[in-house]
Design a protein around this motif. Structure first.
Motif, PDB file in Angstrom:
ATOM      1  N   LYS A  95      33.692 -24.283 -11.383  1.00 26.20           N
ATOM      2  CA  LYS A  95      32.571 -23.562 -11.993  1.00 26.20           C
ATOM      3  C   LYS A  95      31.493 -24.562 -12.351  1.00 26.20           C
ATOM      4  CE  LYS A  95      35.011 -19.692 -14.015  1.00 26.20           C
ATOM      5  NZ  LYS A  95      35.225 -18.911 -15.217  1.00 26.20           N
ATOM      6  N   SER A  96      30.274 -24.063 -12.442  1.00 26.66           N
ATOM      7  CA  SER A  96      29.176 -24.926 -12.867  1.00 26.66           C
ATOM      8  C   SER A  96      29.254 -25.133 -14.378  1.00 26.66           C
ATOM      9  CB  SER A  96      27.835 -24.317 -12.471  1.00 26.66           C
ATOM     10  OG  SER A  96      27.608 -23.098 -13.141  1.00 26.66           O
ATOM     11  N   LYS A  97      28.816 -26.300 -14.830  1.00 25.08           N
ATOM     12  CA  LYS A  97      28.883 -26.626 -16.260  1.00 25.08           C
ATOM     13  C   LYS A  97      27.927 -25.786 -17.092  1.00 25.08           C
ATOM     14  CE  LYS A  97      30.321 -31.444 -16.185  1.00 25.08           C
ATOM     15  NZ  LYS A  97      29.900 -32.813 -16.415  1.00 25.08           N
ATOM     16  N   ARG A  98      26.675 -25.707 -16.643  1.00 19.00           N
ATOM     17  CA  ARG A  98      25.644 -25.077 -17.473  1.00 19.00           C
ATOM     18  C   ARG A  98      25.748 -23.569 -17.540  1.00 19.00           C
ATOM     19  NH1 ARG A  98      20.861 -28.625 -15.177  1.00 19.00           N
ATOM     20  NH2 ARG A  98      21.262 -27.186 -13.499  1.00 19.00           N
ATOM     21  N   ARG A  99      25.996 -22.920 -16.423  1.00 22.09           N
ATOM     22  CA  ARG A  99      25.934 -21.458 -16.403  1.00 22.09           C
ATOM     23  C   ARG A  99      27.269 -20.778 -16.119  1.00 22.09           C
ATOM     24  NH1 ARG A  99      21.474 -20.450 -12.254  1.00 22.09           N
ATOM     25  NH2 ARG A  99      21.991 -18.284 -12.637  1.00 22.09           N
ATOM     26  N   GLY A 100      28.300 -21.569 -15.836  1.00 25.38           N
ATOM     27  CA  GLY A 100      29.621 -20.996 -15.583  1.00 25.38           C
ATOM     28  C   GLY A 100      29.710 -20.199 -14.290  1.00 25.38           C
ATOM     29  N   LEU A 101      28.858 -20.523 -13.314  1.00 30.39           N
ATOM     30  CA  LEU A 101      28.887 -19.824 -12.036  1.00 30.39           C
ATOM     31  C   LEU A 101      30.113 -20.248 -11.234  1.00 30.39           C
ATOM     32  CD1 LEU A 101      25.144 -20.259 -11.005  1.00 30.39           C
ATOM     33  CD2 LEU A 101      26.179 -18.356 -12.241  1.00 30.39           C
ATOM     34  N   ARG A 102      30.704 -19.313 -10.533  1.00 29.10           N
ATOM     35  CA  ARG A 102      31.861 -19.616  -9.691  1.00 29.10           C
ATOM     36  C   ARG A 102      31.383 -20.410  -8.475  1.00 29.10           C
ATOM     37  NH1 ARG A 102      35.804 -14.833  -8.277  1.00 29.10           N
ATOM     38  NH2 ARG A 102      36.469 -15.341 -10.369  1.00 29.10           N
ATOM     39  N   LEU A 103      32.044 -21.530  -8.214  1.00 27.40           N
ATOM     40  CA  LEU A 103      31.702 -22.397  -7.096  1.00 27.40           C
ATOM     41  C   LEU A 103      32.710 -22.193  -5.978  1.00 27.40           C
ATOM     42  CD1 LEU A 103      30.165 -24.719  -5.732  1.00 27.40           C
ATOM     43  CD2 LEU A 103      31.507 -26.310  -7.117  1.00 27.40           C
ATOM     44  N   LEU A 104      32.192 -21.822  -4.802  1.00 23.70           N
ATOM     45  CA  LEU A 104      33.016 -21.597  -3.625  1.00 23.70           C
ATOM     46  C   LEU A 104      32.620 -22.582  -2.546  1.00 23.70           C
ATOM     47  CD1 LEU A 104      32.724 -17.699  -3.506  1.00 23.70           C
ATOM     48  CD2 LEU A 104      34.473 -19.063  -4.647  1.00 23.70           C
ATOM     49  N   GLN A 105      33.604 -23.011  -1.756  1.00 20.77           N
ATOM     50  CA  GLN A 105      33.360 -24.036  -0.745  1.00 20.77           C
ATOM     51  C   GLN A 105      34.008 -23.654   0.576  1.00 20.77           C
ATOM     52  OE1 GLN A 105      35.920 -27.464  -0.856  1.00 20.77           O
ATOM     53  NE2 GLN A 105      34.197 -28.846  -0.538  1.00 20.77           N
ATOM     54  N   TYR A 106      33.235 -23.864   1.651  1.00 22.82           N
ATOM     55  CA  TYR A 106      33.777 -23.816   3.004  1.00 22.82           C
ATOM     56  C   TYR A 106      33.845 -25.258   3.474  1.00 22.82           C
ATOM     57  CZ  TYR A 106      34.273 -23.381   7.990  1.00 22.82           C
ATOM     58  OH  TYR A 106      34.731 -23.515   9.270  1.00 22.82           O
ATOM     59  N   HIS A 107      35.023 -25.668   3.863  1.00 23.23           N
ATOM     60  CA  HIS A 107      35.203 -27.049   4.308  1.00 23.23           C
ATOM     61  C   HIS A 107      35.967 -27.006   5.601  1.00 23.23           C
ATOM     62  CE1 HIS A 107      35.854 -31.337   4.149  1.00 23.23           C
ATOM     63  NE2 HIS A 107      35.134 -31.389   3.046  1.00 23.23           N
ATOM     64  N   SER A 108      35.418 -27.612   6.627  1.00 23.13           N
ATOM     65  CA  SER A 108      36.053 -27.555   7.939  1.00 23.13           C
ATOM     66  C   SER A 108      37.310 -28.406   8.034  1.00 23.13           C
ATOM     67  CB  SER A 108      35.059 -27.958   9.024  1.00 23.13           C
ATOM     68  OG  SER A 108      34.573 -29.251   8.768  1.00 23.13           O
ATOM     69  N   LEU A 109      37.485 -29.337   7.108  1.00 22.21           N
ATOM     70  CA  LEU A 109      38.692 -30.161   7.119  1.00 22.21           C
ATOM     71  C   LEU A 109      39.818 -29.437   6.408  1.00 22.21           C
ATOM     72  CD1 LEU A 109      37.047 -33.582   6.231  1.00 22.21           C
ATOM     73  CD2 LEU A 109      37.601 -32.689   8.486  1.00 22.21           C
ATOM     74  N   THR A 110      41.034 -29.806   6.709  1.00 14.78           N
ATOM     75  CA  THR A 110      42.169 -29.120   6.103  1.00 14.78           C
ATOM     76  C   THR A 110      42.333 -29.472   4.625  1.00 14.78           C
ATOM     77  OG1 THR A 110      43.623 -30.873   6.900  1.00 14.78           O
ATOM     78  CG2 THR A 110      43.465 -28.886   8.237  1.00 14.78           C
ATOM     79  N   SER A 111      41.959 -30.664   4.240  1.00 11.79           N
ATOM     80  CA  SER A 111      42.074 -31.003   2.818  1.00 11.79           C
ATOM     81  C   SER A 111      40.771 -30.677   2.120  1.00 11.79           C
ATOM     82  CB  SER A 111      42.382 -32.494   2.650  1.00 11.79           C
ATOM     83  OG  SER A 111      41.322 -33.274   3.130  1.00 11.79           O
ATOM     84  N   VAL A 112      40.861 -29.859   1.085  1.00 14.82           N
ATOM     85  CA  VAL A 112      39.684 -29.455   0.334  1.00 14.82           C
ATOM     86  C   VAL A 112      39.676 -30.190  -0.990  1.00 14.82           C
ATOM     87  CG1 VAL A 112      38.514 -27.521  -0.780  1.00 14.82           C
ATOM     88  CG2 VAL A 112      39.635 -27.206   1.415  1.00 14.82           C
ATOM     89  N   LYS A 113      38.598 -30.872  -1.232  1.00 16.98           N
ATOM     90  CA  LYS A 113      38.430 -31.660  -2.450  1.00 16.98           C
ATOM     91  C   LYS A 113      38.147 -30.722  -3.618  1.00 16.98           C
ATOM     92  CE  LYS A 113      35.275 -35.311  -3.838  1.00 16.98           C
ATOM     93  NZ  LYS A 113      34.174 -36.113  -3.350  1.00 16.98           N
TER      94      LYS A 113
END
Length: 163
Positions: free
Chosen positions: A138-156
């Motif tokens: 989540k973002s610090k300031r507004r608490g927005l949900r953070l979603l990620q598309y990552h083409s590699l198998t390991s997601v940071k």
């Protein structure tokens, strides 16, 4: 009124257009993230890939610019779908179009922020999750949900980002 399109590649339901596209601006005006309704520019400064459907009933923007959250990522700054196409299919096609146009994403992939309080869904961001994105924080300031598309198998995992 029909608006002429640039003579560029199309990607499934998506056509590449420009950041002054009137149909996209009208869709952006109805999106919860819109800050200046009616302003002719609806994208952030920086590099933008603007996609729309031929009918002008869906818009996607991938943005690359100076970030304040320490991520090395491209960001979907707006996705609005008023078409009959399934949103998760549209997202997958938009990600593929972005990669086809810009090459491989930066190390942190492609991200989007979802304001759970503004989305009329019992599962905000579900269409992105169905398209292969993952919740990573989540973002610090507004608490927005953070979603990620990552083409590699390991997601940071990058929880508590600065946005």
């Amino acid at each position: 009124m029909q608006q002429p399109m640039l003579d560029l590649a199309d990607y499934g339901p998506w056509l590449v257009t420009h950041k002054g596209d009137r149909a996209c601006r009208l869709l952006a005006d109805r999106h919860y993230s819109r800050q200046n309704v009616g302003h002719p520019m609806f994208t952030r400064p920086g590099r933008n890939l603007v996609l729309r459907t031929a009918a002008g009933d869906a818009v996607w923007v991938t943005w690359s610019g100076i970030r304040d959250d320490a991520l090395q990522a491209w960001e979907c700054t707006i996705f609005r779908n008023e078409s009959q196409h399934l949103s998760s299919d549209m997202i997958r096609a938009a990600v593929a179009a972005t990669i086809a146009e810009w090459g491989q994403p930066p190390p942190d992939g492609i991200i989007t922020y979802v304001d759970q309080s503004k989305v009329r869904s019992s599962n905000p961001g579900f269409c992105f999750l169905s398209a292969g994105f993952r919740r990573i924080g989540k973002s610090k300031r507004r608490g927005l949900r953070l979603l990620q598309y990552h083409s590699l198998t390991s997601v940071k995992n990058m929880s508590d980002t600065g946005r």
